[in-house]
Design a protein around this motif. Structure first.
Motif, mmCIF file in Angstrom:
data_model
loop_
_atom_site.group_PDB
_atom_site.id
_atom_site.type_symbol
_atom_site.label_atom_id
_atom_site.label_comp_id
_atom_site.label_asym_id
_atom_site.label_seq_id
_atom_site.Cartn_x
_atom_site.Cartn_y
_atom_site.Cartn_z
ATOM 1 N N LEU A 2 10.694 35.612 36.286
ATOM 2 C CA LEU A 2 11.299 35.601 35.559
ATOM 3 C C LEU A 2 12.134 34.580 34.954
ATOM 4 O O LEU A 2 11.893 33.500 34.181
ATOM 5 C CB LEU A 2 12.153 36.950 35.352
ATOM 6 C CG LEU A 2 11.650 38.412 35.613
ATOM 7 C CD1 LEU A 2 12.914 38.944 35.383
ATOM 8 C CD2 LEU A 2 10.556 37.762 34.645
ATOM 9 N N ASP A 3 12.419 33.278 36.432
ATOM 10 C CA ASP A 3 13.069 32.578 35.873
ATOM 11 C C ASP A 3 12.316 31.341 35.226
ATOM 12 O O ASP A 3 12.509 30.403 34.720
ATOM 13 C CB ASP A 3 13.844 31.792 37.016
ATOM 14 C CG ASP A 3 13.242 31.339 38.455
ATOM 15 O OD1 ASP A 3 11.858 32.327 38.071
ATOM 16 O OD2 ASP A 3 13.047 30.793 39.246
ATOM 17 N N GLU A 4 11.112 31.285 36.153
ATOM 18 C CA GLU A 4 9.954 29.827 35.462
ATOM 19 C C GLU A 4 9.727 30.865 33.791
ATOM 20 O O GLU A 4 9.997 29.846 32.839
ATOM 21 C CB GLU A 4 8.573 30.508 35.949
ATOM 22 C CG GLU A 4 8.549 30.279 37.191
ATOM 23 C CD GLU A 4 7.082 30.177 38.027
ATOM 24 O OE1 GLU A 4 7.050 29.753 38.951
ATOM 25 O OE2 GLU A 4 6.523 31.043 37.084
ATOM 26 N N ILE A 5 9.679 32.183 33.600
ATOM 27 C CA ILE A 5 9.116 32.007 31.994
ATOM 28 C C ILE A 5 10.157 31.857 30.925
ATOM 29 O O ILE A 5 10.321 31.159 29.882
ATOM 30 C CB ILE A 5 9.146 34.369 31.400
ATOM 31 C CG1 ILE A 5 7.845 34.310 32.375
ATOM 32 C CG2 ILE A 5 9.193 34.670 30.228
ATOM 33 C CD1 ILE A 5 7.764 35.548 32.688
ATOM 34 N N ASP A 37 4.750 42.051 40.337
ATOM 35 C CA ASP A 37 6.097 42.465 39.492
ATOM 36 C C ASP A 37 7.714 43.341 39.655
ATOM 37 O O ASP A 37 7.324 43.578 40.984
ATOM 38 C CB ASP A 37 5.567 42.959 37.854
ATOM 39 C CG ASP A 37 5.149 44.733 38.943
ATOM 40 O OD1 ASP A 37 5.720 45.675 39.058
ATOM 41 O OD2 ASP A 37 4.026 45.258 38.221
ATOM 42 N N ILE A 38 8.263 42.504 39.389
ATOM 43 C CA ILE A 38 9.238 43.480 39.995
ATOM 44 C C ILE A 38 10.295 44.825 39.824
ATOM 45 O O ILE A 38 10.349 45.068 41.185
ATOM 46 C CB ILE A 38 10.760 42.913 38.709
ATOM 47 C CG1 ILE A 38 12.067 42.458 39.877
ATOM 48 C CG2 ILE A 38 10.742 43.499 36.978
ATOM 49 C CD1 ILE A 38 13.290 41.815 38.661
ATOM 50 N N GLY A 39 8.993 45.630 39.669
ATOM 51 C CA GLY A 39 9.341 46.669 39.666
ATOM 52 C C GLY A 39 8.431 47.576 41.389
ATOM 53 O O GLY A 39 8.775 48.184 41.993
ATOM 54 N N ALA A 40 7.015 46.342 41.205
ATOM 55 C CA ALA A 40 6.106 46.656 42.437
ATOM 56 C C ALA A 40 6.928 46.272 43.262
ATOM 57 O O ALA A 40 6.856 46.948 44.426
ATOM 58 C CB ALA A 40 4.771 46.617 42.274
ATOM 59 N N ASP A 80 17.021 34.293 22.527
ATOM 60 C CA ASP A 80 17.302 35.799 22.576
ATOM 61 C C ASP A 80 17.723 36.262 23.611
ATOM 62 O O ASP A 80 17.916 37.496 23.013
ATOM 63 C CB ASP A 80 16.883 36.271 21.170
ATOM 64 C CG ASP A 80 17.122 35.150 20.048
ATOM 65 O OD1 ASP A 80 18.071 34.409 19.837
ATOM 66 O OD2 ASP A 80 16.133 35.251 19.436
ATOM 67 N N THR A 81 16.881 35.938 25.204
ATOM 68 C CA THR A 81 16.720 36.919 25.624
ATOM 69 C C THR A 81 17.603 36.353 26.857
ATOM 70 O O THR A 81 17.765 35.022 27.094
ATOM 71 C CB THR A 81 15.641 37.756 26.196
ATOM 72 O OG1 THR A 81 15.632 38.926 27.295
ATOM 73 C CG2 THR A 81 14.330 36.566 26.178
ATOM 74 N N ASN A 82 16.973 37.622 28.420
ATOM 75 C CA ASN A 82 17.527 36.545 29.493
ATOM 76 C C ASN A 82 16.603 37.245 30.563
ATOM 77 O O ASN A 82 16.387 38.757 30.511
ATOM 78 C CB ASN A 82 19.230 36.614 29.574
ATOM 79 C CG ASN A 82 19.620 38.116 30.001
ATOM 80 O OD1 ASN A 82 19.290 38.892 30.351
ATOM 81 N ND2 ASN A 82 20.846 37.953 28.935
ATOM 82 N N ALA A 83 16.480 37.454 31.720
ATOM 83 C CA ALA A 83 15.969 37.236 33.027
ATOM 84 C C ALA A 83 16.214 38.894 33.073
ATOM 85 O O ALA A 83 15.389 39.670 33.468
ATOM 86 C CB ALA A 83 15.758 36.893 34.067
#
Length: 538
Positions: free
Chosen positions: A218-221, A455-458, A244-247
């Motif tokens: 997410l930091d890369e995105i 991904d972060i959930g996994a 308009d968003t954040n990690a």
């Protein structure tokens, strides 16, 4: 004419009655870096397979909806058609030929040739390769990526980071490239290489190329993308401008619940003073991850992290002890000297191993999920076998029952236990590797890069599982990872490896600066008083 280079309109896709995409609307503008994210199984790969006209789509009834490039509807029947229309893809898994040079890999299927007397008679196929022009093209592509390596270097033996840049160079060398898809491009790169890659992505976008950037980081995105589109369970959640968003919000939208990998404090953990694994002067001949004399003590019941920059030797420790690469030194496990270079003996002693190389070492890609889960336990521990007279037969019912339990416990997203492991997404393949290691009922577990490319959930599910195994079953765990945040979240202490030796040991709450200095070999970090510091010799 639309201002979007690429548009997906109301895209839906089902496999054998199972909906994997439902009414997806997604577009990429000229010169835009558009991040596409979602948990494993969210539909990202299917969407890209539709764009590229992959056989898995065309052979299963196609899809509903429209794909438009420059405002015109298209429907590619093969990846070649997509390539000729100006669409390229940089894959997570490398598509390079090791025995070829960098130039030959960049220009493959698009070689530059010149006529010769033989070709004038027998046709273009026998023309001479114009290596000077091909090398010049390759040099130009490499220079765009600030890649300071000779174009006539052979790919075999290159560091993985260099291979990733060769993949990108091949795509940007193609004439008329309009859209580039990056699939987890930094998954195997060091931090410096990743920064260089992100800078290269920005330069490509500045030339007007539309970028689809698929990443779990997410930091890369946040740092590279203009907009982000989030998929969840085959549905579009939202498309937002990055400003308009954040990690934290992206993570929550992606999995439908708030997820943070925070430090877990637990009363149920029991770490003893007993040394369960003693390592002295360990050397491991793992290419790119050489170990040059490691001393380390692991206490019973603790979770120890092994961190460090890529190529410094952190991955070599587990691989050496488990026998996947040649090793020498003294290793004592549960009070008994271990025989090195003997994988079967290591596993029979009660050690489990989840390799970082899930495709090369971890999985039987053309076999079922259930066989992958049971295979090592059958080989090493004679489990899942039935005696009939003097013969042993595979216990199919026992294997199925156990596999279904593991699929449920680890949330392995699959069609059935009979599905081939090779057809699963990367994150689900990783979960199968974990399931196979746990099926051996180990008392000690080596886990290398357990969350790479998932991904972060996994990630949270796997980290929670490791904690649970440690707390409830007293399993001692050594976790090697490039993700410092993960090591800090569950480990009791973190061993930093630099240049093949232990640079020092830090508590998980040490400062970023301490970790950074230690990883770079600057020794500025405040180190714990521990026997590992004696490793810093010669």
């Amino acid at each position: 004419m639309s201002d979007s280079l690429l548009q997906f309109r109301n895209i839906s896709k089902s496999f054998y009655g199972n909906s994997v995409l439902a009414n997806i609307n997604f577009d990429v503008k000229e010169g835009e870096i558009h991040a596409l994210i979602g948990e494993n199984g969210a539909g990202k790969s299917t969407l890209m397979n539709i764009l590229f006209g992959m056989p898995v789509i065309t052979s299963t009834g196609g899809y509903e909806g429209d794909v438009l490039i420059d405002g015109e509807k298209i429907s590619f029947r093969s990846p070649h058609e997509a390539m000729y229309a100006g669409i390229g893809m940089v894959h997570q898994e490398f598509m390079l030929i090791p025995g070829y040079t960098i130039t030959e890999n960049i220009k493959i299927n698009r070689e530059i040739t010149t006529p010769n007397p033989v070709s004038r008679i027998f046709g273009k196929r026998l023309e001479t390769l114009d290596m000077a022009s091909m090398n010049a093209d390759a040099r130009k592509a490499l220079d765009k990526l600030d890649m300071n390596i000779e174009e006539f270097t052979q790919v075999a033996g290159l560091p993985v980071g260099h291979m990733q840049f060769v993949e990108i160079a091949r795509e940007i060398d193609k004439t008329g490239i309009k859209i580039l898809v990056f699939d987890e491009p930094t998954a195997v790169l060091t931090e410096t290489e990743a920064q260089n890659l992100l800078a290269a992505v920005k330069r490509l976008a500045a030339k007007g190329i539309g970028i689809v950037f698929i990443s779990h980081r997410l930091d890369e995105i946040i740092s590279v993308a203009d907009r982000v589109t989030i998929l969840r369970d085959g549905e579009l959640v939202v498309t937002k401008d990055i400003k308009d968003t954040n990690a934290v919000e992206i993570a929550a939208l992606m999995i439908g619940r708030k997820v943070a990998i925070d430090r877990v404090q637990s009363e149920g953990r029991k770490v003893s003073d007993e040394v369960v694994l003693g390592i002295r002067d360990l050397h491991v001949g793992m290419p790119g991850e050489m170990v040059r004399g490691i001393d380390l003590d692991i206490r019973k019941g603790e979770i120890v992290g092994i961190g460090g920059l890529a190529g410094q030797g952190k991955l070599g420790i587990a691989n050496g002890i488990m026998g996947t690469y040649p090793a020498r030194g003294e290793v004592v496990f549960n009070g008994k000297p271990m025989t090195l270079n003997a994988p079967h003996a290591a596993m029979a002693s009660g050690m489990g191993f989840v390799s970082e190389d899930r495709k090369g070492v971890g999985l039987l890609l053309n076999e079922s999920i259930e066989l992958n889960i049971a295979f090592t336990a059958m080989q090493v521990g004679n489990r899942f076998l039935k005696q009939r007279g003097p013969f042993l037969f595979q216990d199919d019912e026992g294997i199925r029952k156990h596999a279904l339990k593991m699929i449920q416990n680890l949330d392995i997203r699959c069609e059935s236990p009979l599905q081939h492991a090779g057809s699963l997404s990367g994150g689900n393949q990783q979960k199968v590797c974990v399931a196979r290691a746990l099926t051996q009922d180990p008392v000690f577990l080596f886990v290398s890069e357990p969350t790479r490319g998932i991904d972060i959930g996994a990630k949270k599910l796997i980290l929670d599982l490791l904690l649970k195994l440690n707390e409830e079953e007293g399993m001692t765990i050594v976790m090697t990872s490039s993700e410092l945040a993960e090591l800090r979240s569950i480990c009791d202490r973190i061993v930093i490896v630099c240049e093949g030796r232990v640079e020092g040991v830090l508590p998980p709450d040490a400062s970023d600066a301490d970790f950074g200095l230690m990883m770079s070999g600057s020794r500025g970090g405040k180190k714990e008083d521990s026997p590992e510091r004696s490793a810093d010799h010669g």
